[in-house]
Scaffold this motif. Sequence first.
Motif, PDB file in Angstrom:
ATOM      1  N   TYR A 151       0.817  -1.228   0.000  1.00 30.96           N
ATOM      2  CA  TYR A 151       0.000   0.000   0.000  1.00 30.96           C
ATOM      3  C   TYR A 151       0.844   1.268   0.000  1.00 30.96           C
ATOM      4  CZ  TYR A 151      -4.231  -2.669   0.445  1.00 30.96           C
ATOM      5  OH  TYR A 151      -5.263  -3.501   0.169  1.00 30.96           O
ATOM      6  N   TYR A 173      -8.677  -5.859  -7.272  1.00 32.89           N
ATOM      7  CA  TYR A 173      -8.467  -4.436  -7.602  1.00 32.89           C
ATOM      8  C   TYR A 173      -7.168  -4.261  -8.398  1.00 32.89           C
ATOM      9  CZ  TYR A 173     -12.413  -2.703  -4.892  1.00 32.89           C
ATOM     10  OH  TYR A 173     -13.685  -2.431  -4.451  1.00 32.89           O
ATOM     11  N   MET A 187      -6.795  -0.887 -10.791  1.00 28.77           N
ATOM     12  CA  MET A 187      -7.093   0.257  -9.931  1.00 28.77           C
ATOM     13  C   MET A 187      -5.945   0.554  -8.973  1.00 28.77           C
ATOM     14  SD  MET A 187     -11.093  -0.007  -9.019  1.00 28.77           S
ATOM     15  CE  MET A 187     -11.616  -1.624  -9.515  1.00 28.77           C
ATOM     16  N   LEU A 188      -4.977  -0.349  -8.886  1.00 30.61           N
ATOM     17  CA  LEU A 188      -3.846  -0.144  -7.993  1.00 30.61           C
ATOM     18  C   LEU A 188      -2.551  -0.257  -8.784  1.00 30.61           C
ATOM     19  CD1 LEU A 188      -5.072  -2.424  -5.059  1.00 30.61           C
ATOM     20  CD2 LEU A 188      -5.138   0.072  -5.120  1.00 30.61           C
ATOM     21  N   SER A 216      -9.546  -9.043  -1.962  1.00 28.36           N
ATOM     22  CA  SER A 216     -10.066  -7.849  -2.654  1.00 28.36           C
ATOM     23  C   SER A 216      -8.935  -7.093  -3.336  1.00 28.36           C
ATOM     24  CB  SER A 216     -10.785  -6.929  -1.671  1.00 28.36           C
ATOM     25  OG  SER A 216     -11.945  -7.567  -1.183  1.00 28.36           O
ATOM     26  N   THR A 217      -7.800  -7.000  -2.629  1.00 34.26           N
ATOM     27  CA  THR A 217      -6.655  -6.287  -3.207  1.00 34.26           C
ATOM     28  C   THR A 217      -6.272  -6.902  -4.554  1.00 34.26           C
ATOM     29  OG1 THR A 217      -5.870  -5.806  -0.991  1.00 34.26           O
ATOM     30  CG2 THR A 217      -4.278  -5.572  -2.769  1.00 34.26           C
TER      31      THR A 217
END
Lengths: 365, 229
Positions: B15, B51, B56-57, B47-48
């Motif tokens: 993150y 994504y 999106m990341l 979920s990560t």
Amino acid sequence: MPFTSWLKEVVASAKSQRVSTLMTLLVVLGSAAVVLITAGRSAGAEAAVLADIDAVGTRTVTVRITTPQDEFNATLVDQLSTYEDVIEEVTGFGPIADVTSTGGGGTPVAMRTVYGSLAGSPVTPLAPVAGSPQALATTDAIEAMGLLAGRGSVVDSQGTETLVSGHIVLPEHLSFIEPVVLVPKETNSTVRLSMVTVVADQPANLPLVIELVTDSLSGIDPGNLTLGTSEQLAELRVALDGQLTRQSHSLVLGILIASAFAILVNVWSLALMRRKDFGRRRALGATRTMIMALMSAQIALVSAVGAAGGTAVGVAVLAATGDPLPTFTYLFAVVSSFIVTATTAAVAPASWAASRDPLAELRVP
Amino acid sequence: MTDAHLVADQVDFGYTPRGPLVVQDWSADFPAGSVSSITGPSGCGKSTRIYLLALMLKLRAGAVVLDGQRVDNLSDAERAKIRARRFGFVFQDAALDPTRTVMANVLETALYRGIDPSTLKSRAVHLLTAMGVDVPPERLPGQLSGGQAQRIALCRALVGSPTVIFADEPTGNLDPGTADTVLTMLREQADQGAVVIVITHDQRVAAWSDSQHILKTKTSSERCLSLHG
């Protein structure tokens, strides 16, 4: 994206965020109304004062010749008319001939030929009627000569008849030649003139116009000419221009800053409340630019409605209190300023909204 | 619908730029016409992962490859365009816009795809009917049950005929009947050539999928291991 779909989305967003929309609307509406009722009142008063000064001829140069001579002729009108960047109107007048009504009675009135343009329109010669030239007369001249129904024949001391067939209203700066009968003529002649009036496009250009007029008279004996200008009045007008409203500029600026701050806080609150909405939009494929544009357009639309409403309120208040109304340009500037200010204030929160991380916003604990 | 093929290739993600890795050396293959499930304990990065696959990341290392082309390194606008035109997304809690009607929610992605929403209206009506959503299209989400909201969210994901569908716990809050309807619809999309990736805690759903990506927690470091079953 079709523009209508885009516009529908902007309107739908504005309608769905009722509280925020209403807050923005009221802030802009109230601010625009206050600006008009305070600074707008000063601007209206200034415009009225300046209009009064303009009406008495701050922009006019009058050249008279004592003894008519060939060099001071109608071609001078054409020559000066070419400086259309700084000269609004040039009017040439021939020598005076006194005329009276052929019907008898009344008093003699000055008649003169006229060239160039008059009261914003080119002078157009009128076709002779039964061999008599046609002329136009001012109301004072018609009354002085006792012409019935405002028309009739007049005659000069040489016995030449002229038909007065219509009425003319002179602009304010030519009121000093009243009462008068004018015979419109074409400028393509070298007939001698006795007077030329030149109107500058704005008071600030009067010195330049005086210079142009002086240059064009270089072949004429200065002792034979009289140059009448309203230069001092023009200087007064230039000095006055903006003085009355300068004081209220800081007030307008203060109101704009205050309303920008209020809108910034409001839009940022909206962005905070809708952070999940923006995260979802990003996840579903909205670009950052699109979210920023949608949010900015929403604020621009609401502020446009608010500014227009505030302007209407302000104008209504000024009209009700009998104060002079600001010009349309001033009103347009007020509306534009509020739209630009509100939209600019929305850029930072819109940018923040557009950078929401979908994972952080949509995750369910 | 054209077939799609999505691949995660040795993906690392954290993150923060220098913080611990949440996903490390993760590789997975999601072929066209298949339903894949990702399962594992909470906090494992399920979920990560979707994504990351949905662009999106930002990856720290590795690549996401769509139809043979690396797509994770594209600009933000280009990745958003892929999400709008190629991907469909069903979120954990439906995530409908509470201020818009059912129909407006279903048609939301048209705006991002740059097309007139009215061109998708007939497909939206068809999907709502097929999903058994028998509520007036002008109703607001606040007047719907959780099951209805989740089916509407699925209609929103499918209305643009996406080639890759991500579903994060799509049946988590649904009754068995509604869950079956959702799963049937997802299976239909896979049968038509779409890649369907489902995050689930439900072993029944995991067993129903064509391939399972099971994330297991290593007790010593709390890092998740990826097993493909």
